[in-house]
Design an enzyme around this catalytic site. Structure first.
Site, PDB file in Angstrom:
ATOM      1  N   CYS A 133       0.805  -1.225   0.000  1.00 34.74           N
ATOM      2  CA  CYS A 133       0.000   0.000   0.000  1.00 34.74           C
ATOM      3  C   CYS A 133       0.834   1.269   0.000  1.00 34.74           C
ATOM      4  CB  CYS A 133      -0.951  -0.008   1.197  1.00 34.74           C
ATOM      5  SG  CYS A 133      -1.990  -1.477   1.245  1.00 34.74           S
ATOM      6  N   HIS A 172      -3.001   7.905   6.246  1.00 38.71           N
ATOM      7  CA  HIS A 172      -3.175   6.598   5.611  1.00 38.71           C
ATOM      8  C   HIS A 172      -4.573   6.076   5.929  1.00 38.71           C
ATOM      9  CE1 HIS A 172      -1.991   2.961   3.651  1.00 38.71           C
ATOM     10  NE2 HIS A 172      -2.084   2.221   4.735  1.00 38.71           N
ATOM     11  N   GLU A 199      -1.433   4.928  13.699  1.00 37.83           N
ATOM     12  CA  GLU A 199      -1.137   6.184  13.021  1.00 37.83           C
ATOM     13  C   GLU A 199      -1.477   7.374  13.917  1.00 37.83           C
ATOM     14  OE1 GLU A 199      -1.672   8.402   8.702  1.00 37.83           O
ATOM     15  OE2 GLU A 199      -3.045   6.756   9.216  1.00 37.83           O
ATOM     16  N   LYS A 206      -9.791   7.873   2.150  1.00 37.96           N
ATOM     17  CA  LYS A 206     -10.206   6.485   1.917  1.00 37.96           C
ATOM     18  C   LYS A 206     -11.634   6.231   2.408  1.00 37.96           C
ATOM     19  CE  LYS A 206      -5.638   4.213   2.066  1.00 37.96           C
ATOM     20  NZ  LYS A 206      -4.743   5.334   2.415  1.00 37.96           N
ATOM     21  N   HIS A 221      -9.815   1.833  -0.406  1.00 37.37           N
ATOM     22  CA  HIS A 221      -8.355   1.697  -0.369  1.00 37.37           C
ATOM     23  C   HIS A 221      -7.861   1.155  -1.701  1.00 37.37           C
ATOM     24  CE1 HIS A 221      -4.374   1.161   0.869  1.00 37.37           C
ATOM     25  NE2 HIS A 221      -4.522   0.466   1.975  1.00 37.37           N
ATOM     26  N   PHE A 279       1.835  -3.369   3.951  1.00 39.30           N
ATOM     27  CA  PHE A 279       2.210  -4.695   4.439  1.00 39.30           C
ATOM     28  C   PHE A 279       3.699  -4.909   4.179  1.00 39.30           C
ATOM     29  CE2 PHE A 279      -2.176  -6.972   3.849  1.00 39.30           C
ATOM     30  CZ  PHE A 279      -2.680  -6.242   4.913  1.00 39.30           C
TER      31      PHE A 279
END
Length: 396
Positions: free
Chosen positions: A144, A284, A295, A316, A321, A380
């Protein structure tokens, strides 16, 4: 970009039921599908048949950004124009289709175009071939964070003198049975199937996972000298970035946000910006329990008493996403945010989470004077990227 920007300001949500395949056996049945898209607007029919949707999206996005930027590639030195286009997954539609063909119909029926249709670098390769661009040309892959890495690489290519212009961004077409099955088995996605438009709810106490989306976003990055020389419409100034690793877990962020903190610190240091100068963060903000909490902790750690003064939002909540394309989309939205002085909301924010106690611009856009912002992308594998952008002031 204009339509997406306006929809973001209005808090419009693009999430709905998946229409491309039967989702009966899937725990998640919703996604941010692109509807009404005709790949023939960007490629001829033969090319469409011989390529994956992630490439269709890349070509459409590239055509749009070239038109908006008024960049005449025929007038440019092709050796000074680069192409860095990311994807987290690449041609998974083609991979599924050709695997089925192999197992059911045999080796002789596998397409000779299978490999170039599937590999992630083909988006960058195809755009460079199509437009005759002979500068640096490659893909970045970091889940991502992929397109955020692409943008930061492009920034560095410009800084180091490898190019005057770089087309940089990402593309993703992951709404397929195999990809959906994998994310379902991970229990990473929202299962709020009866309320698709309320499913992506970053930082909300009732968030239960991300909502997958698809698409492409590309930016024309160029040196200031080159942009001014050609009279370019400049949206914002890309001033630096940071990239770090958690070195912690394949899919979970480091619990105290240490890697995210270092990424933001590095972006500030490379850009020559003090924490007190930051006005806004495009987070994010995936709508997963772990990411949003970590975050938030990272922002709180870095900005301390100023953290609650910052405007933060997760777009998002509206787009879903886009995995490897998300960083580029959010970079473009950040540039628009600074240019217009308008902050998109985090929609579906209904129930405050005590572990996420910052200002997420809940449910409605706001207007305020803005100078500097950050965009976070985490992937990831423990990848962290932060991009720093400043509002452009034309002093000429």
């Amino acid at each position: 970009m204009g339509e997406i920007w306006q929809s973001a300001l209005e808090g419009k949500n693009g999430i709905g039921n998946i229409t491309r395949f039967d989702t009966t056996d899937f725990t998640t049945k919703i996604a941010g599908e692109i509807s009404g898209f005709d790949p023939a607007v960007a490629m001829d029919k033969k090319e469409v048949r011989r390529s994956d949707p992630f490439l269709h999206y890349a070509n459409a996005a590239c055509n749009e950004v070239l038109e908006d930027s008024a960049l005449d590639l025929k007038a440019e030195d092709p050796y000074r124009v680069g192409t860095v286009i990311a994807s987290g997954i690449g041609g998974i539609h083609v991979l599924e289709d050709q695997a089925f063909t192999l197992f059911k119909r045999g080796v002789g029926r596998v397409s000779p175009f299978f490999v170039p249709m599937m590999i992630i670098d083909m988006a960058a390769g195809d755009l460079s071939i199509r437009h005759g661009l002979k500068g640096p040309n490659y893909a970045t892959v970091s889940a991502c964070a992929s397109s955020a890495h692409a943008l930061l690489d492009a920034y560095n290519l410009l800084q180091l003198g490898y190019a005057d212009v770089v087309l940089a961004g990402g593309c993703e077409a992951p709404i397929t049975p195999l990809a959906m099955a994998g994310f379902c088995r991970m229990k990473a996605m929202s299962t709020r199937n009866d309320e698709p438009q309320r499913a992506s709810r970053p930082f909300d106490a009732e968030r239960d996972g991300f909502v997958i989306g698809e698409g492409a976003a590309i930016a024309v990055l160029e040196t200031m000298e080159h942009a001014k020389e050609r009279g370019a419409k400049i949206y914002a100034e890309f001033v630096g970035g940071g990239m770090t690793a958690d070195a912690y877990h394949m899919t979970a962020p480091e619990p105290d946000g240490e890697g995210a903190v270092r990424s933001m610190e590095m972006a500030l240091r490379m850009a020559g910006i003090e924490p007190a100068e930051i006005d806004y963060i495009n987070a994010h903000g995936t709508s997963t329990p772990l990411n949003d909490e970590v975050e938030s902790k990272a922002i709180q750690r870095l900005f301390d008493k100023r953290a609650k003064e910052l405007s933060i939002s997760s777009t998002k909540s509206m787009t879903g996403h886009l995995l490897g394309a998300s960083g580029a989309l959010e970079f473009n939205l950040l540039a628009m945010t600074l240019r217009e002085g308008k902050i998109p909301p985090t929609i579906n924010y209904e129930y405050p989470d005590p572990e996420c106690a910052l200002n997420y611009t809940p449910n409605a856009s706001i207007e305020r004077a803005l100078e500097v912002g950050l965009s976070n992308s985490f992937g990831f594998g423990g990848h962290n990227v932060t991009l720093a952008v400043r509002r452009f002031h034309d002093e000429t």
